[in-house]
Design a protein around this motif. Sequence first.
Motif, PDB file in Angstrom:
ATOM      1  N   LEU A 113       2.461   7.107  -2.707  1.00  0.00           N
ATOM      2  CA  LEU A 113       3.044   8.094  -2.040  1.00  0.00           C
ATOM      3  C   LEU A 113       3.040   9.343  -2.587  1.00  0.00           C
ATOM      4  O   LEU A 113       3.678  10.327  -2.614  1.00  0.00           O
ATOM      5  N   ARG A 114       2.406   9.594  -3.744  1.00  0.00           N
ATOM      6  CA  ARG A 114       2.019  10.913  -4.280  1.00  0.00           C
ATOM      7  C   ARG A 114       1.125  11.662  -3.456  1.00  0.00           C
ATOM      8  O   ARG A 114       0.887  12.747  -3.709  1.00  0.00           O
ATOM      9  N   ASP A 115       0.390  11.048  -2.585  1.00  0.00           N
ATOM     10  CA  ASP A 115      -0.297  11.460  -1.657  1.00  0.00           C
ATOM     11  C   ASP A 115       0.419  11.947  -0.156  1.00  0.00           C
ATOM     12  O   ASP A 115       0.779  11.199   0.115  1.00  0.00           O
ATOM     13  N   PRO A 116       0.550  13.340  -0.102  1.00  0.00           N
ATOM     14  CA  PRO A 116       1.153  13.588   1.067  1.00  0.00           C
ATOM     15  C   PRO A 116       0.777  13.121   2.409  1.00  0.00           C
ATOM     16  O   PRO A 116       1.652  12.679   3.236  1.00  0.00           O
ATOM     17  N   GLY A 160       0.759  -1.214   0.182  1.00  0.00           N
ATOM     18  CA  GLY A 160       0.027  -0.108   0.161  1.00  0.00           C
ATOM     19  C   GLY A 160       0.887   1.187   0.023  1.00  0.00           C
ATOM     20  O   GLY A 160       0.236   2.285  -0.215  1.00  0.00           O
ATOM     21  N   PHE A 161       2.099   1.107   0.259  1.00  0.00           N
ATOM     22  CA  PHE A 161       2.902   2.401   0.349  1.00  0.00           C
ATOM     23  C   PHE A 161       3.830   2.487  -0.946  1.00  0.00           C
ATOM     24  O   PHE A 161       5.242   2.033  -0.874  1.00  0.00           O
ATOM     25  N   CYS A 210       2.215   9.712   2.456  1.00  0.00           N
ATOM     26  CA  CYS A 210       3.795   9.884   3.293  1.00  0.00           C
ATOM     27  C   CYS A 210       3.866  10.039   4.692  1.00  0.00           C
ATOM     28  O   CYS A 210       4.719   9.520   5.249  1.00  0.00           O
ATOM     29  N   VAL A 211       3.061  10.965   5.356  1.00  0.00           N
ATOM     30  CA  VAL A 211       3.022  11.039   6.840  1.00  0.00           C
ATOM     31  C   VAL A 211       2.503  10.127   7.450  1.00  0.00           C
ATOM     32  O   VAL A 211       3.057   9.565   8.375  1.00  0.00           O
ATOM     33  N   GLU A 212       1.517   9.099   6.764  1.00  0.00           N
ATOM     34  CA  GLU A 212       1.269   7.960   7.463  1.00  0.00           C
ATOM     35  C   GLU A 212       2.367   6.730   7.728  1.00  0.00           C
ATOM     36  O   GLU A 212       2.523   6.104   8.629  1.00  0.00           O
ATOM     37  N   LEU A 213       3.149   6.849   6.372  1.00  0.00           N
ATOM     38  CA  LEU A 213       4.176   5.868   6.391  1.00  0.00           C
ATOM     39  C   LEU A 213       5.219   6.046   7.361  1.00  0.00           C
ATOM     40  O   LEU A 213       5.689   5.324   8.070  1.00  0.00           O
ATOM     41  N   ILE A 214       5.586   7.247   7.697  1.00  0.00           N
ATOM     42  CA  ILE A 214       6.652   7.806   8.752  1.00  0.00           C
ATOM     43  C   ILE A 214       6.035   7.449  10.093  1.00  0.00           C
ATOM     44  O   ILE A 214       6.780   7.060  10.956  1.00  0.00           O
ATOM     45  N   TYR A 260      10.397   9.424  -4.694  1.00  0.00           N
ATOM     46  CA  TYR A 260       9.337   8.587  -4.248  1.00  0.00           C
ATOM     47  C   TYR A 260       8.712   9.751  -2.944  1.00  0.00           C
ATOM     48  O   TYR A 260       7.315   9.731  -2.909  1.00  0.00           O
ATOM     49  N   PHE A 261       9.320  10.231  -2.342  1.00  0.00           N
ATOM     50  CA  PHE A 261       8.790  11.102  -1.405  1.00  0.00           C
ATOM     51  C   PHE A 261       8.620  12.530  -1.749  1.00  0.00           C
ATOM     52  O   PHE A 261       8.342  13.436  -0.893  1.00  0.00           O
ATOM     53  N   ALA A 262       8.947  12.917  -2.885  1.00  0.00           N
ATOM     54  CA  ALA A 262       8.832  14.511  -3.413  1.00  0.00           C
ATOM     55  C   ALA A 262       7.620  15.037  -3.204  1.00  0.00           C
ATOM     56  O   ALA A 262       7.280  15.888  -2.688  1.00  0.00           O
ATOM     57  N   HIS A 263       6.487  14.264  -3.247  1.00  0.00           N
ATOM     58  CA  HIS A 263       5.117  15.047  -3.543  1.00  0.00           C
ATOM     59  C   HIS A 263       4.634  15.095  -1.914  1.00  0.00           C
ATOM     60  O   HIS A 263       4.007  15.902  -1.590  1.00  0.00           O
ATOM     61  N   GLY A 264       5.312  14.476  -1.084  1.00  0.00           N
ATOM     62  CA  GLY A 264       5.012  14.535   0.434  1.00  0.00           C
ATOM     63  C   GLY A 264       6.027  15.122   1.052  1.00  0.00           C
ATOM     64  O   GLY A 264       5.892  15.150   2.398  1.00  0.00           O
ATOM     65  N   ALA A 265       7.165  15.814   0.530  1.00  0.00           N
ATOM     66  CA  ALA A 265       8.322  16.268   1.352  1.00  0.00           C
ATOM     67  C   ALA A 265       7.985  17.372   2.131  1.00  0.00           C
ATOM     68  O   ALA A 265       8.504  17.356   3.555  1.00  0.00           O
TER      69      ALA A 265
END
Length: 402
Positions: free
Chosen positions: A100-103, A94-95, A106-110, A128-133
Motif C-alpha cells: 500500500l506504499r504504492d498509490p 497482496g494488499f 491503494c486505488v486498486e484496493l478501493i 497504511y493509506f497515507a502514501h496513496g491518500a
Amino acid sequence: MTSSHTLTHSYYSAFYAEKGFRFLEQIAKDYALPDNLVVFSVMHCYEGTLPYLNVLCQLADHVIFLPKQATFCNNSSLLNTIETIENCQTVAPGFDKIALRDPACCVELIRRYTTDEQAFLILDHGGYFAHGAEAILETFSNACVGIAELTANGVAKYRNRHLLKPLVSVAHLSIKTPADYEASECIVHYTDQILREAFGLKLNNQGFLSIGVIGSGNLGRGICKTLQGKGIHELYVSDQDPRRLTAMPRNGIQVCSTETMLNHCNLIFCCTGNGALHTAHLQSRRENLFVATVTSADDELNLPELIHNGTLRYIGGNALVKEYKNQHKASIYLLAGGESANTPFKTGMGDPTLYLFEAAHLLAGLQLASQNHGYAAGIQALSAQDEIFIAEQWLRFFYHYS
C-alpha cells in the motif's frame, strides 16, 4: 442493531467482551450511515478487536478488514473467527502495509471492493493509506467520506499531503493516555520476558544491560516509569524536542542526545513512531545492541532501507528475536522481530482502556460517514466535547460513574 455477534476467539477472552461491545454500541447508537457504505478498517489482529469489529459490521453494509502485519503473523487463526462476522471480509493477499506504499495499489484496493460512486470510509491505523491518500481522494472524490487515523505516527505520515477530504485524528486525545501507559507497561513486561526466554537476561541485570529510551511522549514516559518500578534507575532519555526532556532530570533520569545514548547503552526502547534510529547510528556500531520498539522496525529504523543499502544483514531468528549484523559484525537484536514488544503474546479484552481509543476512532468515522459534521478538508482532531462524551460513557459502563 441485531444482537447476533461473535465476540471471542477463545473461552478465556470473554471477560470484558460483552461489556466492551455494549459500550461501543452505545457510542454508535445515534448515527445513521449511508446505504451500501463500505468501511476499510486497518486493525490489529487481536481478540480485543472483535467487539469493535462487530459494532462496525452492524453499522456498515460491508467492512474490509486489513490486519496489521505484526499481530497477524502471531494470530492468523483469529482470521477464521473474523470471517464468521456478518458483513466482514478480510482483505485479499497482496494488499499489505508494504504494497500500500504504492498509490496505484491503494486505488486498486478501493476499486476491488466498491462499485462506481459507492460511499466508503477509511479507518486507518498507522498510516497504511497515507502514501496513496492523494490518489484515492482524487480518484474517488465523490465516494470517499473521509479518513480517521488512530495513531500519532500514522498522522505524521499524512502531513504535508494535499487532502481533499477530512482526516480526523484521535492520536493525541487525553482519553488515549491510559491506554498508552497500559501499552508501556506491557512493552516493558514482555521485553523482560523475551530477554529471559531468549538470552537468559533480565532487564535489571545491572552490569549486563544499560538502558536508553528514545522519545519522551506518553509511551516513552510510561516506559521510563515502569522501568524505574522494576528498580532500574540508571536510564538515558533522548528526544528531538528538548521541551519534552525538561521534566526528566527531576525524576532521576539522564537526558542526552541519541548519539550519547548509543555510547552508553546496549538496550534501546524506540518510542517515537518515526525514525528513532538512523543508518549512521547502526552502521558504525561495534558492540551488540538490543532494540525494542513501540510500533515497528519499519517506522523506527526504516528496516527495509537498512537491509537494501547493506547496513544490516539478516542472520536469523524466531517470533521473539530477529538478529541482524552490520559491517563491523556487531549484532542488532530486534526484540519481537522489531514489532511492538507485546505483539508475540496474546492480547484479550481484560483492559477496558482499549475501548477508549476504539470508541474515539469509531465516533470519528461515524461522524464522517453520516456527513453531519463540521470537518473541513485536511487534518483535524476529534473535539473536546466528543472526548468528554466518550469518557463519561466509559466511566458509566465500566466503573458505575454517575
